[in-house]
Design a protein around this motif. Structure first.
Motif, PDB file in Angstrom:
ATOM      1  N   LEU A 203       0.755  -0.101   2.529  1.00  0.00           N
ATOM      2  CA  LEU A 203       0.091  -1.377   2.762  1.00  0.00           C
ATOM      3  C   LEU A 203      -0.151  -1.993   1.398  1.00  0.00           C
ATOM      4  O   LEU A 203      -0.944  -1.485   0.611  1.00  0.00           O
ATOM      5  CB  LEU A 203      -1.238  -1.180   3.496  1.00  0.00           C
TER       6      LEU A 203
ATOM      7  N   TYR B 262      -2.610   2.509   0.427  1.00  0.00           N
ATOM      8  CA  TYR B 262      -2.965   1.130   0.090  1.00  0.00           C
ATOM      9  C   TYR B 262      -2.590   0.890  -1.361  1.00  0.00           C
ATOM     10  O   TYR B 262      -3.136   1.515  -2.270  1.00  0.00           O
ATOM     11  CB  TYR B 262      -4.455   0.875   0.305  1.00  0.00           C
TER      12      TYR B 262
ATOM     13  N   ALA C 134      -5.720   0.579   5.776  1.00  0.00           N
ATOM     14  CA  ALA C 134      -4.648   1.565   5.635  1.00  0.00           C
ATOM     15  C   ALA C 134      -4.948   2.814   6.455  1.00  0.00           C
ATOM     16  O   ALA C 134      -4.060   3.379   7.106  1.00  0.00           O
ATOM     17  CB  ALA C 134      -4.452   1.920   4.164  1.00  0.00           C
TER      18      ALA C 134
ATOM     19  N   GLY D 202       4.965   3.311   5.215  1.00  0.00           N
ATOM     20  CA  GLY D 202       3.908   4.147   4.674  1.00  0.00           C
ATOM     21  C   GLY D 202       3.121   3.475   3.568  1.00  0.00           C
ATOM     22  O   GLY D 202       2.336   4.133   2.887  1.00  0.00           O
TER      23      GLY D 202
ATOM     24  N   ALA E  22       3.636  -1.242   7.633  1.00  0.00           N
ATOM     25  CA  ALA E  22       3.103  -0.038   7.007  1.00  0.00           C
ATOM     26  C   ALA E  22       3.429   1.208   7.817  1.00  0.00           C
ATOM     27  O   ALA E  22       3.616   2.297   7.252  1.00  0.00           O
ATOM     28  CB  ALA E  22       1.594  -0.170   6.832  1.00  0.00           C
ATOM     29  N   ALA E  23       3.510   1.066   9.133  1.00  0.00           N
ATOM     30  CA  ALA E  23       3.891   2.212   9.962  1.00  0.00           C
ATOM     31  C   ALA E  23       5.302   2.664   9.644  1.00  0.00           C
ATOM     32  O   ALA E  23       5.631   3.846   9.738  1.00  0.00           O
ATOM     33  CB  ALA E  23       3.773   1.839  11.437  1.00  0.00           C
TER      34      ALA E  23
ATOM     35  N   VAL F 289      -0.633   6.469   5.159  1.00  0.00           N
ATOM     36  CA  VAL F 289      -0.383   5.099   4.699  1.00  0.00           C
ATOM     37  C   VAL F 289      -1.152   4.888   3.403  1.00  0.00           C
ATOM     38  O   VAL F 289      -2.375   5.064   3.352  1.00  0.00           O
ATOM     39  CB  VAL F 289      -0.805   4.048   5.746  1.00  0.00           C
TER      40      VAL F 289
ATOM     41  N   ALA G 224      -2.853   4.293   9.579  1.00  0.00           N
ATOM     42  CA  ALA G 224      -2.417   5.688   9.575  1.00  0.00           C
ATOM     43  C   ALA G 224      -2.794   6.377  10.883  1.00  0.00           C
ATOM     44  O   ALA G 224      -2.005   7.161  11.441  1.00  0.00           O
ATOM     45  CB  ALA G 224      -3.035   6.417   8.384  1.00  0.00           C
TER      46      ALA G 224
END
Length: 280
Positions: A156, A218, A205, A154, A150-151, A216, A209
């Motif tokens: 999840l 979700y 999320a 962006g 996710a990093a 990020v 972030a």
């Protein structure tokens, strides 16, 4: 009192041994059971060969042991037989305490992982061994890969819906195991263990972030969407289906309960989500 920690070279096992030593246990009274003893460097205690699939190694490892921590195996589908082999050997050896790391509400949960834990708990009960059952909720470290992905993206994405997870760090659960191993006052108890806060994937999320320094999103997936995404990422159908079933269980509330038992056992608040994710 001599304590055997099975699966001692795994992530939880190492932390249990560390916690035992931090709580004043004599290193000479701790035995680390490992399938591959070459991975046990640095544990600071005696190491013995112990393979859940090799009854002879289990019997030898239990020689002179008073208490056993049976850390649940990682081979889904084979764990009941593996755990039962340890339980049978512990019974024959006359150990005075068996501690088992189980799953939340193992005997009543619909979680796809629950049946093997239920069967193990039943085998422990049938054995008559003095026992403590530690029903560990999710480890925060389970989400390390989600943080990294996710990093970068962006996003999840999950099929967990609005389900909550009362996760805690492995260190928290390891300390709880050390507490019950060192104190016989817990024999006969079954503890439902989880973090102090049950968080949603929206909260996850937000935590990612904060760590990543970017927004990020979700993204909620249906089971079919999640299955397709996992297979597109390279997972085989069986593994992808297993993950989808886990998230469906989370969506249904299988990991949502928390009542502070873990914090009370270890004498401090459990590790907050962001802190645990940063460490992972």
């Amino acid at each position: 009192m001599t304590i055997l920690v099975t699966g001692a070279t795994g992530q939880l096992g190492r932390l249990v041994i560390q916690s035992l030593l931090e709580r004043g246990a004599d290193p000479q009274t701790i035995v680390a059971g490992a399938r591959d003893v070459t991975k046990a460097e640095g544990l600071g205690v005696r190491v013995v060969h112990l393979d859940y699939t090799d009854p002879a190694s289990i019997n030898a490892a239990l020689d002179g042991i008073d208490s056993v921590l049976l850390i649940s195996g990682s081979e889904v589908g084979q764990r009941t037989a593996q755990h039962t082999a340890v339980i049978d050997a512990a019974t024959a050896a006359g150990v005075s305490k068996l501690v088992y790391t189980s799953a939340p509400k193992a005997t009543t949960s619909d979680l796809v992982l629950a049946p093997e834990h239920k069967a193990t708990e039943e085998a422990i009960a049938a054995s008559g061994l003095p026992a403590v059952i530690l029903r560990n909720n999710w480890y925060t470290e389970n989400y390390a890969a989600d943080v990294a992905r996710a990093a970068e993206t962006g996003v999840l994405a999950s099929g967990a819906g609005d389900g909550r997870v009362a996760s805690a760090s492995r260190k928290d659960y390891a300390e709880a195991a050390a507490v019950v191993l060192l104190d016989d006052g817990h024999i006969g108890r079954t503890y439902e263990l989880g973090g102090d806060v049950a968080w949603t994937y929206g909260d996850l999320a937000a935590a990612i972030a904060e760590i990543a320094g970017r927004e990020v999103e979700y993204r909620r997936l249906t089971s079919d969407e999640q299955l397709a995404a996992l297979q597109a990422a390279g997972l085989d159908e069986g593994t992808a289906g297993f993950v989808v079933a886990l998230d469906a269980g989370i969506a249904g509330g299988a990991l949502a309960d928390t009542d502070g038992t873990l914090a009370r056992l270890i004498g401090r608040p459990t590790t907050p989500l962001v802190e645990g994710l940063r460490a992972a």
